[in-house]
Structure formats: C-alpha cells, structure tokens
Design an enzyme around this catalytic site. Structure first.
Site, PDB file in Angstrom:
ATOM      1  N   ARG A 108     -13.648  -5.497   3.517  1.00 25.88           N
ATOM      2  CA  ARG A 108     -12.436  -5.143   4.622  1.00 25.88           C
ATOM      3  C   ARG A 108     -13.060  -5.510   6.137  1.00 25.88           C
ATOM      4  NH1 ARG A 108      -7.848  -3.611   4.400  1.00 25.88           N
ATOM      5  NH2 ARG A 108      -7.911  -1.595   5.712  1.00 25.88           N
ATOM      6  N   HIS A 142      -9.424   6.721   2.049  1.00 27.80           N
ATOM      7  CA  HIS A 142      -9.722   7.022   3.505  1.00 27.80           C
ATOM      8  C   HIS A 142     -11.075   8.042   3.489  1.00 27.80           C
ATOM      9  CE1 HIS A 142      -8.856   7.056   7.837  1.00 27.80           C
ATOM     10  NE2 HIS A 142      -8.215   5.905   7.421  1.00 27.80           N
ATOM     11  N   TYR A 175      -3.119  11.782   5.511  1.00 27.24           N
ATOM     12  CA  TYR A 175      -3.400  10.508   6.180  1.00 27.24           C
ATOM     13  C   TYR A 175      -2.391   9.518   6.150  1.00 27.24           C
ATOM     14  CZ  TYR A 175      -4.651   5.792   6.275  1.00 27.24           C
ATOM     15  OH  TYR A 175      -4.660   4.390   6.619  1.00 27.24           O
ATOM     16  N   GLU A 232      -9.242   2.193  -1.844  1.00 24.14           N
ATOM     17  CA  GLU A 232      -9.865   1.768  -0.689  1.00 24.14           C
ATOM     18  C   GLU A 232     -10.468   2.883  -0.087  1.00 24.14           C
ATOM     19  OE1 GLU A 232      -7.161   0.311   2.523  1.00 24.14           O
ATOM     20  OE2 GLU A 232      -8.633   0.844   3.935  1.00 24.14           O
ATOM     21  N   GLU A 279     -13.801  -1.475   6.534  1.00 22.72           N
ATOM     22  CA  GLU A 279     -13.125  -1.491   7.894  1.00 22.72           C
ATOM     23  C   GLU A 279     -13.924  -0.888   8.964  1.00 22.72           C
ATOM     24  OE1 GLU A 279      -9.379   0.334   6.699  1.00 22.72           O
ATOM     25  OE2 GLU A 279      -9.813   2.170   8.289  1.00 22.72           O
ATOM     26  N   ARG A 307       0.874  -1.071   0.079  1.00 27.22           N
ATOM     27  CA  ARG A 307       0.174   0.141  -0.069  1.00 27.22           C
ATOM     28  C   ARG A 307       0.686   1.258  -0.047  1.00 27.22           C
ATOM     29  NH1 ARG A 307      -3.948   2.202   4.758  1.00 27.22           N
ATOM     30  NH2 ARG A 307      -1.987   3.540   5.332  1.00 27.22           N
ATOM     31  N   ASP A 311      -5.026   3.960  -0.201  1.00 29.38           N
ATOM     32  CA  ASP A 311      -6.206   4.079   0.712  1.00 29.38           C
ATOM     33  C   ASP A 311      -6.780   5.497   0.520  1.00 29.38           C
ATOM     34  OD1 ASP A 311      -6.966   3.286   4.387  1.00 29.38           O
ATOM     35  OD2 ASP A 311      -8.174   4.242   2.672  1.00 29.38           O
ATOM     36  N   TRP A 319     -12.257  12.065   8.300  1.00 31.72           N
ATOM     37  CA  TRP A 319     -10.878  12.033   8.138  1.00 31.72           C
ATOM     38  C   TRP A 319     -10.548  10.436   7.585  1.00 31.72           C
ATOM     39  CZ3 TRP A 319      -8.285   7.931  11.150  1.00 31.72           C
ATOM     40  CH2 TRP A 319      -6.874   8.008  11.046  1.00 31.72           C
ATOM     41  N   GLU A 350      -4.242  -7.172   5.458  1.00 29.63           N
ATOM     42  CA  GLU A 350      -3.583  -5.993   5.785  1.00 29.63           C
ATOM     43  C   GLU A 350      -2.497  -6.407   6.812  1.00 29.63           C
ATOM     44  OE1 GLU A 350      -5.773  -2.788   7.098  1.00 29.63           O
ATOM     45  OE2 GLU A 350      -3.884  -1.449   7.064  1.00 29.63           O
TER      46      GLU A 350
HETATM   47  C1  CS2 Z   1      -6.604   2.418   7.929  1.00 30.34           C
HETATM   48  C2  CS2 Z   1      -6.190   2.429   9.434  1.00 30.34           C
HETATM   49  O1  CS2 Z   1      -5.311   0.502   7.860  1.00 30.34           O
HETATM   50  C3  CS2 Z   1      -6.170   0.988   7.186  1.00 30.34           C
HETATM   51  O2  CS2 Z   1      -6.603   0.801   5.990  1.00 30.34           O
HETATM   52  O3  CS2 Z   1      -7.607   2.817   7.313  1.00 30.34           O
HETATM   53  O4  CS2 Z   1      -5.068   2.913   9.608  1.00 30.34           O
HETATM   54  C4  CS2 Z   1      -7.252   3.267  10.201  1.00 30.34           C
HETATM   55  O5  CS2 Z   1      -6.922   4.632   9.656  1.00 30.34           O
HETATM   56  C5  CS2 Z   1      -7.029   2.955  11.566  1.00 30.34           C
HETATM   57  O6  CS2 Z   1      -7.142   1.739  11.872  1.00 30.34           O
HETATM   58  C6  CS2 Z   1      -7.947   3.705  12.456  1.00 30.34           C
HETATM   59  O7  CS2 Z   1      -7.662   3.384  13.583  1.00 30.34           O
HETATM   60 MG    MG Z   2      -8.214   2.004   5.535  1.00 27.26          MG
END
Ligand code: CS2
Ligand code: MG
Length: 403
Positions: free
Chosen positions: A284, A213, A160, A237, A263, A148, A211, A403, A340
């Site tokens: 995810r 995000h 991020y 992602e 996630e 990634r 990502d 975020w 991941e």
């Molecule tokens: C992120 C994470 O790993 C990822 O794909 O989206 O780092 C996420 O920001 C954190 O798990 C939030 O606690």
């Molecule tokens: Mg993520």
C-alpha cells in the site's frame, strides 16, 4: 531550457492541511508535488525549504533519476517519512514537468496504459451496523465495485475510521492529539459480525475490504483472519504494526485472508521482506510518502516478481496532486490491485483542480500533459495552516496503544 529556476513550498489548510511543492523551469513550465504528511506537515515544509529547494535551483529538471539519487544519497541520513515525503514531492513535480514538456500524460512516459481504468475502493462507515449497511448500499448504488467497511466498536469511543454520520472522515484534529480508547476483545468479537452482516445483506458480488489499523498482536491477527475467511475479504489491512515484518509469518500460518500493508512505509527496504517472502498480498505504499513515482515504480516492480499486487493509500490527507500521480502509476503497472479513493472536500477542490475521473467504480488520470492537476495559489493563500494532530490511542487501562 529545463533548468529549475524556482522552488516554492505552499502550505494551505482548506479544511485540512496540505503541503505542495511548486517547481518552475527557465521556460516557465510548472510542476506540482504533494508533500503532505498528516500531523507533521511543517516538518516536511521545513525540510524542503531549508535543505532541498536551495539545492534544486539550477538543476536540470529532466534529470529525474539523478535528482532522486542526489537527494536520497546526498542527505547521508536515509529513509524516514519526512525525508521520503520531501523527495517524493520533488520527484512528482519533475515528472509533471517532463509530461508537460513532452505534451504527454505521465502514464504515457511510464509505458502507457496497461488497463482501461483503475479499480477504486471507497470508504463505507457506520456508527452502528444499520448505518454501515446504509452507507455500503449508497456506495454500491454509486457504482463502486470495492468497498471498505468500518464500523464503530461497541463500548469503544472514537473508533478508527468512523466519522459522525454524513461527515467527511478526517482523523487529524486540534493542536493537541485527541485521545481515543481501544478494546481488542470487543473489536475481535465485533468485526467478524459486522463484515458478516455486510455479506449477508449484499452478497459476494463486490470486493469487501477492512482496515484493522495496526492494532492487533500477530496471533490476534491470525484469529481475525481466520474468522473473516467465510466473508471472502479482498483484504484485511494493517493487521499488526508493520515494522515487525516477521510477525506476518505467524499470521500466514493461521489464515488465507489476504493482507495489505504499507501506507506507513516510505522505502523499498520497508517492504522487501514482506514482498520477497510473500507475507502480504497487497503493498500500500503511496506515491507521496514513498519517494515519488521513481521509487514507487521500483517497489511495484519488486512486488510483481512475487505475485504481490498494488493497493496504494489514497486517504483524504493525500492531496489531489498525490492521487493524480498515483493514478498515472496505477494505470501503467502490470500488477495493479486497487486504488484507495476517499475523494476530497469541496474546500480542497477550491485549491486543487485535478482532471482525473471516476466512472462505474474505475478511476482514470486523464490525458492532460503531466499529472493533469492545477493548483490555485490565490485560493491556497486564503486557507492558513491550522495545527492538527492524529489521535493518540489508549487501552482501557490507559496504556498507549497503536492508533
Ligand atoms: C487509513 C488512513 O486510509 C487508510 O487506510 O489508514 O485513513 C490513515 O489513518 C490516514 O491516512 C492517516 O493520516
Ligand atoms: Mg489504512
């Protein structure tokens, strides 16, 4: 005798906060579950201590499905990250106990290995393109087959996913959320350039992931996906906030870049439309936020019907107990995509001792009975909880963004 006689919540902060559930049976068999929810750890700890643990005492540890249904339907108020992370911790701990009693690794209880190893993806980051390329090179050197890539965005501070060089990425910091800034136009110009530079330097012999995000509108996500098509991404992602599942219909109209989402989901109902309408390519959901092994298997089975593969969340804020449980599921499901793997810090390793391995870009949970993770309670007691929140993100005009 498999009756649960003790249920204990352990909150520890070895560099970052983790919440772990310890269940013990009358025969002295111990099961571990991860109950960590980044930035809301104490909410889950309280839910477990006040509303779940007292109800577990005296229950038969073998009745995993019944306990899942009891905690899910018995609460009346369903779903949500706190509830489902709490149920997940109980479920993971019960599968750990069952494996230990049976003398089998959990993946054997799930039908055995469907593959030799679990493809892992790592995190390469850089505060600029040259440092990102160096980090990608270092990870490819370590044998990773999926990477990634996240780079800082010019003019956007605290982008991020990008820690200061050489530091482990941990987004949660301080008792008051850090405020980061965001600029979509800068990002939409920069991301295709950065990912193009990675392909330019290293070619197409490995999987490249990115990502977003949760930060774009549907049409912006369609534009990004189209701009990334020449770079043949393994996935982009979280292109948009995933609550708006119909948004993915619009993204799909504009791009064939594969999409990974989930996630932040915590139940099959969060994923249902995205999977059954084939609006995503990877789901995810994580074992510790989506109801544990029992529920994650249901999500992954639904995904398999529609050609959607798994890509479980595995950031550093999911403890080694969570990663171990994820790997047992990953090894056994037919539709694995990728897992991941950020790894954990040396301080975390003082508390959690997993038996999973990473070799040539593939993870394996190991063959110890249960999950194969031990938790050192004395070490855990050395690291107090340290209040930390995930950042708040604002656009240039100061308005709140995702975020
Ligand atoms: C992120 C994470 O790993 C990822 O794909 O989206 O780092 C996420 O920001 C954190 O798990 C939030 O606690
Ligand atoms: Mg993520």
């Amino acid at each position: 005798m498999s009756k649960i006689v003790d249920a204990k919540v352990i909150v520890t902060g070895p560099g970052r906060n983790y919440v772990t559930l310890k269940l013990t049976t009358a025969d002295g068999v111990v099961g571990w579950g991860d109950a960590t929810l980044n930035g809301r750890e104490l909410a889950v700890a309280a839910y477990l201590r006040d509303h779940v643990c007292p109800l577990l005492l005296g229950r038969d540890a073998n009745r995993i499905e019944d306990t899942w249904q009891y905690l899910y339907k018995g609460a009346y108020w369903r779903r949500g990250p706190v509830t489902m992370t709490s149920i997940a911790a109980v479920d993971i701990a019960l599968w750990d106990i069952l494996g230990k009693v049976a003398g089998l690794p959990v993946y054997q209880l799930l039908g055995g290995a469907a593959r030799d190893g679990v493809l892992a993806y790592c995190h390469a980051t850089g505060e600029d393109v040259p440092s990102l390329l160096d980090d990608v090179a270092a990870h490819l050197e370590r044998g990773f087959l999926a990477v990634r890539a996240q780079a800082a965005v010019p003019g956007v501070d605290k982008a991020y996913g990008v820690p200061p060089r050489g530091e482990f990425y941990e987004p949660a910091s301080g008792a008051v959320p850090e405020e980061s800034r965001w600029d979509t136009e800068s990002y939409l110009r920069h991301a295709p350039e950065v990912l193009g530079a990675v392909r330019e330097r290293f070619g197409f012999g490995f999987h490249l992931l990115h990502d977003v995000h949760h930060r774009l509108t549907p049409i912006e996500a369609g534009r990004l996906g189209r701009d990334l098509e020449p770079h043949r991404m393994f996935w982009m992602e979280d292109p948009v906030p995933a609550e708006d599942q119909s948004a993915f219909r619009l993204i799909r109209e504009h791009t064939t870049t594969p999409i990974a989402v989930g996630e932040v989901f915590n139940s099959i109902w969060d994923c249902q439309q995205l999977i059954t309408e084939r609006l995503i390519d990877y789901i995810r959901t994580s074992v510790s936020h989506a109801g544990g092994i029992t529920h994650l298997r249901r999500i992954f089975a639904l995904a398999e019907l529609y050609g959607v593969r798994t890509g479980s969340h595995g950031a550093g804020d999911l403890s080694p107990v969570s990663l171990a449980a994820a790997l047992h599921v990953d090894l056994a499901v037919p539709n694995l995509g990728v897992q991941e793997y950020m790894g954990h810090t040396p301080q975390t390793a003082e508390v959690f001792r997993p038996s999973y391995t990473l070799e040539n870009g593939y993870l394996h949970p190991g063959d110890a009975p249960g999950l194969g993770v031990e938790v050192d309670e004395e070490a855990a007691a050395k690291f107090p909880y340290d209040p930390r929140y995930l950042p708040v993100n604002r656009r240039r005009d100061g308005s709140i963004h995702d975020w």
